[in-house]
Design a protein around this motif. Structure first.
Motif, mmCIF file in Angstrom:
data_model
loop_
_atom_site.group_PDB
_atom_site.id
_atom_site.type_symbol
_atom_site.label_atom_id
_atom_site.label_comp_id
_atom_site.label_asym_id
_atom_site.label_seq_id
_atom_site.Cartn_x
_atom_site.Cartn_y
_atom_site.Cartn_z
ATOM 1 N N TRP A 170 0.832 -1.194 0.000
ATOM 2 C CA TRP A 170 0.000 0.000 0.000
ATOM 3 C C TRP A 170 0.875 1.256 0.000
ATOM 4 C CZ3 TRP A 170 -4.446 2.761 -0.065
ATOM 5 C CH2 TRP A 170 -4.487 3.966 0.643
ATOM 6 N N GLU A 171 1.887 1.272 0.846
ATOM 7 C CA GLU A 171 2.741 2.443 0.949
ATOM 8 C C GLU A 171 3.559 2.663 -0.321
ATOM 9 O OE1 GLU A 171 4.849 1.573 4.518
ATOM 10 O OE2 GLU A 171 3.235 2.335 5.825
ATOM 11 N N GLU A 172 3.902 1.578 -1.013
ATOM 12 C CA GLU A 172 4.619 1.704 -2.281
ATOM 13 C C GLU A 172 3.747 2.363 -3.345
ATOM 14 O OE1 GLU A 172 5.737 -2.209 -3.356
ATOM 15 O OE2 GLU A 172 7.345 -2.383 -1.867
ATOM 16 N N LEU A 173 2.452 2.037 -3.325
ATOM 17 C CA LEU A 173 1.532 2.510 -4.362
ATOM 18 C C LEU A 173 0.865 3.837 -4.020
ATOM 19 C CD1 LEU A 173 -0.329 -0.846 -5.173
ATOM 20 C CD2 LEU A 173 1.405 0.291 -6.582
ATOM 21 N N HIS A 174 0.959 4.265 -2.779
ATOM 22 C CA HIS A 174 0.107 5.337 -2.306
ATOM 23 C C HIS A 174 0.938 6.396 -1.591
ATOM 24 C CE1 HIS A 174 -4.219 6.152 -1.979
ATOM 25 N NE2 HIS A 174 -3.929 6.821 -0.887
ATOM 26 N N THR A 175 1.708 7.154 -2.336
ATOM 27 C CA THR A 175 2.524 8.210 -1.756
ATOM 28 C C THR A 175 1.629 9.283 -1.152
ATOM 29 O OG1 THR A 175 4.249 7.815 -3.389
ATOM 30 C CG2 THR A 175 4.310 9.919 -2.213
ATOM 31 N N ILE A 176 1.879 9.610 0.101
ATOM 32 C CA ILE A 176 1.061 10.564 0.831
ATOM 33 C C ILE A 176 1.870 11.826 1.104
ATOM 34 C CG2 ILE A 176 -0.165 11.014 2.984
ATOM 35 C CD1 ILE A 176 -1.566 9.054 1.123
ATOM 36 N N GLY A 177 1.234 12.963 0.932
ATOM 37 C CA GLY A 177 1.872 14.231 1.249
ATOM 38 C C GLY A 177 0.926 15.367 0.939
ATOM 39 N N GLU A 178 1.342 16.571 1.261
ATOM 40 C CA GLU A 178 0.525 17.722 0.917
ATOM 41 C C GLU A 178 0.394 17.804 -0.608
ATOM 42 O OE1 GLU A 178 -0.988 19.855 3.476
ATOM 43 O OE2 GLU A 178 -0.479 17.868 4.231
ATOM 44 N N ARG A 179 -0.769 18.232 -1.053
ATOM 45 C CA ARG A 179 -1.111 18.313 -2.479
ATOM 46 C C ARG A 179 -1.132 16.924 -3.127
ATOM 47 N NH1 ARG A 179 -1.938 23.029 -4.289
ATOM 48 N NH2 ARG A 179 -1.806 22.339 -6.450
ATOM 49 N N HIS A 180 -1.506 15.938 -2.350
ATOM 50 C CA HIS A 180 -1.636 14.576 -2.861
ATOM 51 C C HIS A 180 -2.729 14.525 -3.939
ATOM 52 C CE1 HIS A 180 -5.522 13.893 -0.920
ATOM 53 N NE2 HIS A 180 -5.053 14.646 0.050
ATOM 54 N N ARG A 202 -14.339 20.905 -9.547
ATOM 55 C CA ARG A 202 -13.189 21.477 -10.249
ATOM 56 C C ARG A 202 -13.621 22.203 -11.514
ATOM 57 N NH1 ARG A 202 -9.165 16.278 -9.123
ATOM 58 N NH2 ARG A 202 -8.389 17.044 -7.097
ATOM 59 N N ASN A 203 -14.665 21.722 -12.149
ATOM 60 C CA ASN A 203 -15.193 22.428 -13.316
ATOM 61 C C ASN A 203 -15.731 23.804 -12.944
ATOM 62 O OD1 ASN A 203 -14.591 20.451 -15.212
ATOM 63 N ND2 ASN A 203 -16.572 19.429 -15.010
ATOM 64 N N LEU A 204 -16.146 23.958 -11.697
ATOM 65 C CA LEU A 204 -16.607 25.257 -11.212
ATOM 66 C C LEU A 204 -15.446 26.152 -10.796
ATOM 67 C CD1 LEU A 204 -19.630 24.226 -8.939
ATOM 68 C CD2 LEU A 204 -19.719 25.175 -11.250
ATOM 69 N N GLY A 205 -14.246 25.594 -10.745
ATOM 70 C CA GLY A 205 -13.080 26.369 -10.357
ATOM 71 C C GLY A 205 -12.979 26.624 -8.866
ATOM 72 N N VAL A 206 -13.403 25.666 -8.065
ATOM 73 C CA VAL A 206 -13.350 25.866 -6.617
ATOM 74 C C VAL A 206 -11.905 25.924 -6.123
ATOM 75 C CG1 VAL A 206 -15.566 24.700 -6.270
ATOM 76 C CG2 VAL A 206 -13.425 23.403 -6.054
ATOM 77 N N VAL A 207 -11.728 26.563 -4.997
ATOM 78 C CA VAL A 207 -10.432 26.600 -4.331
ATOM 79 C C VAL A 207 -10.329 25.343 -3.481
ATOM 80 C CG1 VAL A 207 -8.950 27.847 -2.718
ATOM 81 C CG2 VAL A 207 -10.469 29.114 -4.266
ATOM 82 N N GLU A 208 -9.345 24.496 -3.767
ATOM 83 C CA GLU A 208 -9.243 23.233 -3.044
ATOM 84 C C GLU A 208 -7.945 23.136 -2.253
ATOM 85 O OE1 GLU A 208 -8.111 19.523 -5.462
ATOM 86 O OE2 GLU A 208 -9.096 20.792 -6.953
ATOM 87 N N ALA A 209 -8.027 22.394 -1.162
ATOM 88 C CA ALA A 209 -6.853 22.099 -0.339
ATOM 89 C C ALA A 209 -6.727 20.592 -0.251
ATOM 90 C CB ALA A 209 -7.017 22.702 1.051
ATOM 91 N N ARG A 210 -5.586 20.057 -0.674
ATOM 92 C CA ARG A 210 -5.316 18.622 -0.596
ATOM 93 C C ARG A 210 -4.269 18.425 0.490
ATOM 94 N NH1 ARG A 210 -4.952 19.846 -6.036
ATOM 95 N NH2 ARG A 210 -2.760 19.260 -6.206
ATOM 96 N N THR A 211 -4.679 17.801 1.587
ATOM 97 C CA THR A 211 -3.826 17.755 2.763
ATOM 98 C C THR A 211 -3.660 16.345 3.312
ATOM 99 O OG1 THR A 211 -3.529 18.594 5.019
ATOM 100 C CG2 THR A 211 -5.791 18.271 4.274
#
Length: 242
Positions: free
Chosen positions: A149-159, A196-205
């Protein structure tokens, strides 16, 4: 603030989910009045044939809402509609009030961290209209599967990941995007695409990881359990996927 949790035969894991939600709600006490939000939790019991309803009744502060859809997209959508209706956000003059409501979604087989709501609230107050968090499988994954799982699923900010078990969105943007689709899979991905089509401001954390079940057989046909089954679960002796 609205929290919606679809529940489909989760009598075993629902206590973990509800206890974690209660802890996250309690953590909001650090937010000073009058900025501290009122929290409205809806457990959507969808075609449950086990004791999930009885288990849910132990959390009296949470509203129980029963449907018979058998589809996670419907459960999320109807639960949110129920909550927003109770808060008066679905009336013709409700657009302004909807901009003041934050919606958070998770799953009954998952456990949110204590900072889950506080962090989303802080991101929203800094302009985020959509928050996408990460998930971490629980002990149902064997050690060698967790490594996979950890090999396939890199986790970090802006994931790059999208999980209905760890998602937050401002209510007016959610409604403008057309709500969760009434489907039995990928309702979270479809919603995020529309936002995203609406252009929302998103935070990926990665700061609010949600613990979720590592089981092979899930409740949604192509949900997280399906992903684990197809990509992570292996036969350790032979090194093959199954």
């Amino acid at each position: 603030m609205v929290i919606v949790v679809p529940v489909r035969n989760e009598e075993v894991l629902l206590p973990r989910c509800s206890s974690a939600l209660s802890a996250a709600i309690d953590t909001l006490s650090v937010v000073p009045e009058p900025e501290r939000p009122r929290v409205f939790v809806v457990l959507v019991l969808d075609q449950c044939t086990d004791l999930s309803a009885r288990v849910a009744a132990h959390w009296r502060a949470f509203r129980r809402y029963e449907i018979a859809a058998g589809a996670v997209g419907v459960a999320r959508r109807d639960g949110i509609r129920h909550a927003l209706g109770r808060l008066g956000c679905l009336q013709t003059d409700g657009a302004a009030s909807a901009s003041q409501i934050w919606i958070a979604t998770t799953d009954a087989d998952s456990a949110v961290p204590p900072n889950w709501l506080v962090s989303q609230l802080a991101l929203a107050r800094n302009g985020a209209e959509l928050v996408l968090g990460t998930v971490q499988p629980d002990d149902d994954l064997a050690a060698h599967e967790l490594l996979r799982w950890e090999e396939l699923h890199t986790i970090g900010e802006r994931h790059p990941h999208v999980h209905g078990a760890n998602l937050g969105v401002r209510a007016d943007r959610y409604l403008a995007a057309g709500e969760f689709a009434p489907v039995d899979r990928d309702e979270d991905v479809l919603l995020v695409a529309a936002l995203r089509n609406l252009g929302v401001v998103e935070a990926r954390t990665a700061l609010i990881p949600v613990l979720t079940s590592g089981r092979r057989i899930g409740r949604a046909p192509a949900g997280f359990a399906g992903y684990l089954r197809d990509h992570v679960h292996t036969d350790q002796k032979n090194g093959i996927m199954f």
